[in-house]
Write a protein that holds these residues in place. Structure first.
Motif, mmCIF file in Angstrom:
data_model
loop_
_atom_site.group_PDB
_atom_site.id
_atom_site.type_symbol
_atom_site.label_atom_id
_atom_site.label_comp_id
_atom_site.label_asym_id
_atom_site.label_seq_id
_atom_site.Cartn_x
_atom_site.Cartn_y
_atom_site.Cartn_z
ATOM 1 N N ALA A 165 0.826 -1.102 0.174
ATOM 2 C CA ALA A 165 -0.186 0.083 -0.101
ATOM 3 C C ALA A 165 0.946 1.248 -0.067
ATOM 4 C CB ALA A 165 -0.763 -0.100 1.184
ATOM 5 N N THR A 166 2.012 1.341 0.845
ATOM 6 C CA THR A 166 2.851 2.340 0.559
ATOM 7 C C THR A 166 3.541 2.596 -0.823
ATOM 8 O OG1 THR A 166 4.672 1.116 1.192
ATOM 9 C CG2 THR A 166 3.441 2.089 3.212
ATOM 10 N N THR A 167 3.685 1.481 -1.332
ATOM 11 C CA THR A 167 4.154 1.684 -2.906
ATOM 12 C C THR A 167 3.105 2.483 -3.967
ATOM 13 O OG1 THR A 167 5.811 -0.117 -2.492
ATOM 14 C CG2 THR A 167 5.277 0.563 -4.766
ATOM 15 N N VAL A 168 1.962 1.984 -3.357
ATOM 16 C CA VAL A 168 1.005 2.330 -4.262
ATOM 17 C C VAL A 168 0.566 4.001 -3.978
ATOM 18 C CG1 VAL A 168 -1.936 2.603 -4.440
ATOM 19 C CG2 VAL A 168 -0.685 0.447 -4.367
ATOM 20 N N ALA A 169 0.697 4.510 -2.600
ATOM 21 C CA ALA A 169 0.812 5.973 -2.414
ATOM 22 C C ALA A 169 1.952 6.623 -3.026
ATOM 23 C CB ALA A 169 1.004 6.152 -0.895
ATOM 24 N N SER A 170 3.039 5.917 -3.235
ATOM 25 C CA SER A 170 4.149 6.669 -3.926
ATOM 26 C C SER A 170 4.134 6.718 -5.217
ATOM 27 C CB SER A 170 5.433 5.953 -3.595
ATOM 28 O OG SER A 170 6.635 6.308 -4.246
ATOM 29 N N HIS A 171 3.344 5.606 -5.894
ATOM 30 C CA HIS A 171 3.236 5.694 -7.344
ATOM 31 C C HIS A 171 2.184 6.810 -7.849
ATOM 32 C CE1 HIS A 171 5.732 2.694 -8.961
ATOM 33 N NE2 HIS A 171 5.199 1.715 -8.220
ATOM 34 N N LEU A 172 0.977 6.911 -6.857
ATOM 35 C CA LEU A 172 0.074 7.844 -7.171
ATOM 36 C C LEU A 172 0.477 9.106 -6.976
ATOM 37 C CD1 LEU A 172 -2.878 6.071 -5.409
ATOM 38 C CD2 LEU A 172 -2.633 6.547 -7.795
ATOM 39 N N GLN A 173 1.500 9.331 -5.891
ATOM 40 C CA GLN A 173 1.894 10.731 -5.749
ATOM 41 C C GLN A 173 3.181 11.386 -6.945
ATOM 42 O OE1 GLN A 173 4.907 11.297 -2.641
ATOM 43 N NE2 GLN A 173 4.634 13.352 -2.510
ATOM 44 N N THR A 174 3.658 10.324 -7.793
ATOM 45 C CA THR A 174 4.356 10.515 -8.807
ATOM 46 C C THR A 174 3.335 11.146 -9.973
ATOM 47 O OG1 THR A 174 6.290 9.220 -7.716
ATOM 48 C CG2 THR A 174 6.093 9.746 -10.259
ATOM 49 N N ALA A 175 2.348 10.070 -10.040
ATOM 50 C CA ALA A 175 1.377 10.210 -11.193
ATOM 51 C C ALA A 175 0.370 11.655 -10.990
ATOM 52 C CB ALA A 175 0.202 9.136 -11.228
ATOM 53 N N ARG A 176 0.271 11.967 -9.768
ATOM 54 C CA ARG A 176 -0.359 13.388 -9.508
ATOM 55 C C ARG A 176 0.904 14.160 -10.186
ATOM 56 N NH1 ARG A 176 -1.929 11.010 -4.854
ATOM 57 N NH2 ARG A 176 -0.376 12.132 -3.785
ATOM 58 N N ARG A 177 2.011 14.355 -9.695
ATOM 59 C CA ARG A 177 2.991 15.269 -10.140
ATOM 60 C C ARG A 177 2.972 15.264 -11.699
ATOM 61 N NH1 ARG A 177 7.412 13.175 -6.850
ATOM 62 N NH2 ARG A 177 6.585 13.683 -4.408
ATOM 63 N N THR A 178 2.957 14.201 -12.446
ATOM 64 C CA THR A 178 2.935 14.211 -13.833
ATOM 65 C C THR A 178 1.744 14.636 -14.590
ATOM 66 O OG1 THR A 178 4.373 12.089 -13.812
ATOM 67 C CG2 THR A 178 3.076 12.782 -15.972
ATOM 68 N N LEU A 179 0.550 14.580 -13.871
ATOM 69 C CA LEU A 179 -0.740 14.808 -14.450
ATOM 70 C C LEU A 179 -1.059 16.086 -14.069
ATOM 71 C CD1 LEU A 179 -2.516 11.434 -14.077
ATOM 72 C CD2 LEU A 179 -1.736 12.331 -16.050
ATOM 73 N N GLU A 180 -0.445 16.735 -13.138
ATOM 74 C CA GLU A 180 -1.164 18.048 -12.563
ATOM 75 C C GLU A 180 -0.946 19.151 -13.662
ATOM 76 O OE1 GLU A 180 -1.008 20.971 -8.644
ATOM 77 O OE2 GLU A 180 0.802 19.703 -9.088
ATOM 78 N N PRO A 181 0.331 19.342 -14.176
ATOM 79 C CA PRO A 181 0.440 20.565 -15.088
ATOM 80 C C PRO A 181 -0.614 20.156 -16.164
ATOM 81 C CG PRO A 181 2.332 19.311 -14.741
ATOM 82 C CD PRO A 181 1.478 18.592 -13.859
ATOM 83 N N LYS A 182 -0.698 19.145 -16.752
ATOM 84 C CA LYS A 182 -1.449 18.837 -18.060
ATOM 85 C C LYS A 182 -2.985 18.900 -17.777
ATOM 86 C CE LYS A 182 1.784 15.180 -19.485
ATOM 87 N NZ LYS A 182 2.911 15.731 -19.083
ATOM 88 N N LEU A 183 -3.521 18.738 -16.476
ATOM 89 C CA LEU A 183 -4.873 18.835 -16.092
ATOM 90 C C LEU A 183 -5.066 20.158 -15.867
ATOM 91 C CD1 LEU A 183 -5.559 15.873 -14.058
ATOM 92 C CD2 LEU A 183 -6.400 16.271 -16.231
ATOM 93 N N ARG A 184 -4.158 21.050 -15.260
ATOM 94 C CA ARG A 184 -4.285 22.362 -15.015
ATOM 95 C C ARG A 184 -4.561 23.147 -16.353
ATOM 96 N NH1 ARG A 184 0.793 23.921 -13.074
ATOM 97 N NH2 ARG A 184 0.465 22.971 -11.327
#
Length: 86
Positions: free
Chosen positions: A53-72
């Protein structure tokens, strides 16, 4: 919610897929779908993907960083106004 036969082969194949349209690696994209679209907990998504589960959280955090500028850029004010806002 356990992983069925062949789960390891599916996960290995997912790791070899090219990056998604928005630049997220397949594992991150799969986790975004499991957690944010399907409502799985981090523990449930981890069980499906064969990771902690901690690895899931880490992957999601990285995905959010990647997607945030594109979604913004996609959700600029005025482009997609919510109907319940004045």
């Amino acid at each position: 919610m356990g992983a069925g036969p062949g789960h390891g082969r599916q996960a290995a194949a997912a790791d070899r897929r090219p990056q998604g349209r928005h630049g997220t690696p397949p594992k991150q994209a799969d986790l975004v779908v499991l957690v944010y679209l399907l409502g799985y907990s981090h523990a449930e998504a981890g069980a499906v993907m064969g990771i902690e589960a901690t690895t899931v959280a880490s992957h999601l955090q990285t995905a959010r960083r990647t997607l945030e500028p594109k979604l913004r850029n996609y959700l600029k004010p005025g482009r997609h106004e919510r109907k319940d806002q004045p």
